[in-house]
Design a protein around this motif. Sequence first.
Motif, mmCIF file in Angstrom:
data_model
loop_
_atom_site.group_PDB
_atom_site.id
_atom_site.type_symbol
_atom_site.label_atom_id
_atom_site.label_comp_id
_atom_site.label_asym_id
_atom_site.label_seq_id
_atom_site.Cartn_x
_atom_site.Cartn_y
_atom_site.Cartn_z
ATOM 1 N N PHE A 122 0.905 -1.148 -0.006
ATOM 2 C CA PHE A 122 0.158 -0.123 -0.117
ATOM 3 C C PHE A 122 0.776 1.212 -0.068
ATOM 4 N N TRP A 123 2.005 1.259 0.891
ATOM 5 C CA TRP A 123 2.672 2.357 0.990
ATOM 6 C C TRP A 123 3.388 2.910 -0.198
ATOM 7 N N ALA A 124 3.917 1.659 -0.906
ATOM 8 C CA ALA A 124 4.791 1.719 -2.304
ATOM 9 C C ALA A 124 3.753 2.593 -3.149
ATOM 10 N N ASP A 125 2.613 2.191 -3.006
ATOM 11 C CA ASP A 125 1.807 2.561 -4.117
ATOM 12 C C ASP A 125 1.381 4.120 -3.805
ATOM 13 N N ALA A 126 1.037 4.458 -2.607
ATOM 14 C CA ALA A 126 0.328 5.380 -2.076
ATOM 15 C C ALA A 126 1.327 6.774 -1.926
ATOM 16 N N ARG A 127 2.708 6.336 -1.761
ATOM 17 C CA ARG A 127 3.416 7.666 -1.656
ATOM 18 C C ARG A 127 3.658 8.364 -2.483
ATOM 19 N N HIS A 128 3.680 9.862 -2.516
ATOM 20 C CA HIS A 128 3.656 10.741 -3.573
ATOM 21 C C HIS A 128 5.018 10.684 -3.987
ATOM 22 N N GLU A 129 6.300 10.532 -3.117
ATOM 23 C CA GLU A 129 7.569 10.216 -3.682
ATOM 24 C C GLU A 129 8.045 8.828 -2.893
ATOM 25 N N ALA A 130 8.881 8.339 -3.533
ATOM 26 C CA ALA A 130 9.392 7.113 -2.678
ATOM 27 C C ALA A 130 10.552 7.560 -1.798
ATOM 28 N N LEU A 131 10.773 6.736 -0.740
ATOM 29 C CA LEU A 131 11.719 6.768 0.277
ATOM 30 C C LEU A 131 12.916 6.598 -0.406
ATOM 31 N N THR A 132 14.050 7.381 0.078
ATOM 32 C CA THR A 132 15.481 7.042 -0.103
ATOM 33 C C THR A 132 15.828 5.866 0.393
ATOM 34 N N ARG A 133 16.934 5.562 -0.097
ATOM 35 C CA ARG A 133 17.360 4.090 0.704
ATOM 36 C C ARG A 133 17.680 4.415 2.124
ATOM 37 N N ARG A 134 18.364 5.480 2.603
ATOM 38 C CA ARG A 134 18.544 5.671 3.761
ATOM 39 C C ARG A 134 17.173 5.615 4.711
ATOM 40 N N GLU A 135 16.096 6.440 4.038
ATOM 41 C CA GLU A 135 14.760 6.339 4.849
ATOM 42 C C GLU A 135 14.257 5.071 4.944
ATOM 43 N N ASP A 136 14.534 4.168 3.902
ATOM 44 C CA ASP A 136 13.699 3.042 3.769
ATOM 45 C C ASP A 136 14.245 2.031 5.027
ATOM 46 N N MET A 137 15.806 2.302 5.337
ATOM 47 C CA MET A 137 16.111 1.434 6.325
ATOM 48 C C MET A 137 15.872 1.960 7.645
ATOM 49 N N VAL A 138 15.501 2.938 7.860
ATOM 50 C CA VAL A 138 15.186 3.489 9.369
ATOM 51 C C VAL A 138 14.447 2.661 9.947
ATOM 52 N N TYR A 139 13.298 2.207 9.316
ATOM 53 C CA TYR A 139 12.210 1.352 10.271
ATOM 54 C C TYR A 139 13.002 -0.047 11.056
ATOM 55 N N GLN A 140 14.045 -0.406 10.159
ATOM 56 C CA GLN A 140 14.813 -1.599 10.770
ATOM 57 C C GLN A 140 15.736 -1.175 11.708
ATOM 58 N N MET A 141 16.325 0.119 11.409
ATOM 59 C CA MET A 141 17.607 0.508 12.233
ATOM 60 C C MET A 141 16.773 0.976 13.488
ATOM 61 N N VAL A 142 15.474 1.696 13.572
ATOM 62 C CA VAL A 142 14.945 2.124 14.724
ATOM 63 C C VAL A 142 14.586 0.696 15.877
ATOM 64 N N ASP A 143 14.319 -0.303 15.257
ATOM 65 C CA ASP A 143 13.843 -1.501 15.873
ATOM 66 C C ASP A 143 15.152 -2.183 16.588
ATOM 67 N N THR A 144 16.273 -1.921 15.797
ATOM 68 C CA THR A 144 17.478 -2.576 16.316
ATOM 69 C C THR A 144 17.778 -1.602 17.489
ATOM 70 N N LEU A 145 17.952 -0.354 17.505
ATOM 71 C CA LEU A 145 18.284 0.693 18.284
ATOM 72 C C LEU A 145 17.522 0.354 19.466
ATOM 73 N N ARG A 146 16.269 0.116 19.645
ATOM 74 C CA ARG A 146 15.480 0.139 20.733
ATOM 75 C C ARG A 146 15.805 -1.015 21.459
ATOM 76 N N SER A 147 16.384 -1.832 21.051
ATOM 77 C CA SER A 147 16.602 -3.215 21.585
ATOM 78 C C SER A 147 18.202 -3.183 22.151
ATOM 79 N N LEU A 148 18.900 -2.055 22.244
ATOM 80 C CA LEU A 148 20.218 -1.966 22.512
ATOM 81 C C LEU A 148 20.319 -1.447 23.971
#
Length: 646
Positions: free
Chosen positions: A222-248
């Motif tokens: 849904f998000w891939a189709d609905a976004r006005h602009e695609a996320l940058t590679r760095r933004e796309d990795m944030v979701y995984q990065m945040v989950d990792t940080l919260r576990s440290l």
Amino acid sequence: YSGKTYLPVFLSESLSDVYYRNTPRTRREVIRASRVSGIDNASISQLLGDMIQQVNIYDNYITLFQKNFVSPLAGTALFSYRYYLVDSAYIDGHWCYKMAFKPRRKQEFTFYGDIWIHDSTYAVKQFEMHIAGDANINFINDLVLFQEFELTEGQHWMLAKDKLLVDFNITQRDSARNIGFFGSKTSSYRDFVINQPREKAFYNTPTTIMVDQAAGVKDDAFWADARHEALTRREDMVYQMVDTLRSLPVFKTWVDIVQMVTTGYYVHGNMEWGPYMSTYSFNQLEGHRFRLSGRTSNHFSTKLMLEGYTAYGLSDQQIKYSGGFTYMIDKNPRRVLSGSVRYDVEQLGQSQNAFREDFLLASLFRRNPADKLSMVHQYKGYYEHEWFTGLSNTFSFTQRSLWSSGRVPFSIHCENGDCLKHTDVIRTSEISINTRFAMHEKVVMGEFERVSLGGKYPVLEINYTYGIPGLFSGDFEYHRLQLSLRHWFNIFSLGWSKYSIEAGKIWGKVPYPLLKIHPGNETYVYDETAFNLMNYYEFISDQYVSFYYTHHFVGALFNKIPVFRKLKWREVAQVKGVIGNVTKENLAFSALPAGTYTTWKPYVEAGLGIENIFRVFRVDAVWRLSYYDHTNINKFGVLVSMQFDF
């Protein structure tokens, strides 16, 4: 960003339909989808909408962090900016001229940047601007605004893209190891529909921001189709990065420390222990006082909060306690049910903004001993009902037993007036209805609490209370009505002001503790909502009008003086007053303690201060301008306080 290394800790996205009506002016937003890294909270989703930090380049002043910045398109902009024509080009098929601009003077609330103007309509096509690097503003290294407009239907210039980037700094700006964080927001707008009005009922909703129930469960497709602009590679990795940080463990430790410092509570599992500054205190009645307190955390429940404490004083050797609950029926609009019981000491005539009686700093920085405390046993329940954003009612019932102390005895005149009968306790049972109206108010909501961000219009409150005789041993019948009006506003680029006006009246014969005890302050800590050179119990009324007015110049004068400009100190001035009286019936009903008077003529005090000392401290010099003949008073005082302000 800006060549600085950073760790991503939070990313959010939202997709909304925004509706706007010009007459009468109304705005509504429906959030269709929201996605928040590491947090599942409907209240957070509302913050992701279009309402936060809107900038209109055509306004004379652009308000950022409660400061009025002069717009480069203001009617008086030539007094604040220098302009340079630097380029011309076609942008999206429109011939435009590029103008650069920069501030004329140092440390004023201005911008520098460039702006593209359409040649035939003189409309803004796009701009990028930064706040002036030497602007007198705290905790911000840089702020960048970018907007792009597109011509719709051949005649309407509509905002198509809006970007905001803020570089916040915690340590000093010139520090070798600058610690801070970035905040970035990008909004894009498309699919404009103009002059196709909806029916009036469409806008008649309790809140201006609605969140679809399925907004938080949209998948990646849904998000891939609905976004006005695609996320940058760095933004796309944030979701995984945040989950990792919260576990440290290290990251979680820093989060716990920051939360404890800012809230006063230490969160551990299902409990929040605190406030830690009330663990130990001392006063004349209790001596050394120790307290253990806490409340349930959001891990326990986001609908129900339980809280309580127990305390013990070494001198009076009495156990004090409090317990209560708060149940959130609904968060938006706000519907709250709460109940509590409390047996503890209380300082009557203390402002709501003052430190708690058992707050350690209140014990340390006192100009008079804390010997006017009273013991209170109170049962209270209330229901808060928000009808729509900005209008709410609170219905409450309170039963109180108030015991006298050595400095404030309760003495009631006999019916024939020839004698005094002493009583140890006064009991009341009362119901109250509070109405609060704040038009177009913006708020930030947590699970149980929320903070007002203010609005363009004053906040009006009306509170009516009826004392019920005979109910739960209530001793007195009375009516109390209070009205208050308060507001803050910017004054061009000369800073901002805040004022409050309150009026009240009490009908019925009651002893002096049930009259209006005007809020005094017997500490060296400045209290904005109290009379800082008035003693506790010094003035009482059963009908009164009070006011205060404060203006923060935000360096409007000091910025012109080289030494103060470097220190970034700021000026503040304030004046407060109250006038009222007590009816003959209430004057004759009970004996006033020594040092207690009526305000038959105005009590007034005024002060000048310097704030932003080391970015957090404020010092005020306050003069008392009336009632010099009272004993044990201060005609002049220097008070300190702390505040975190941009």
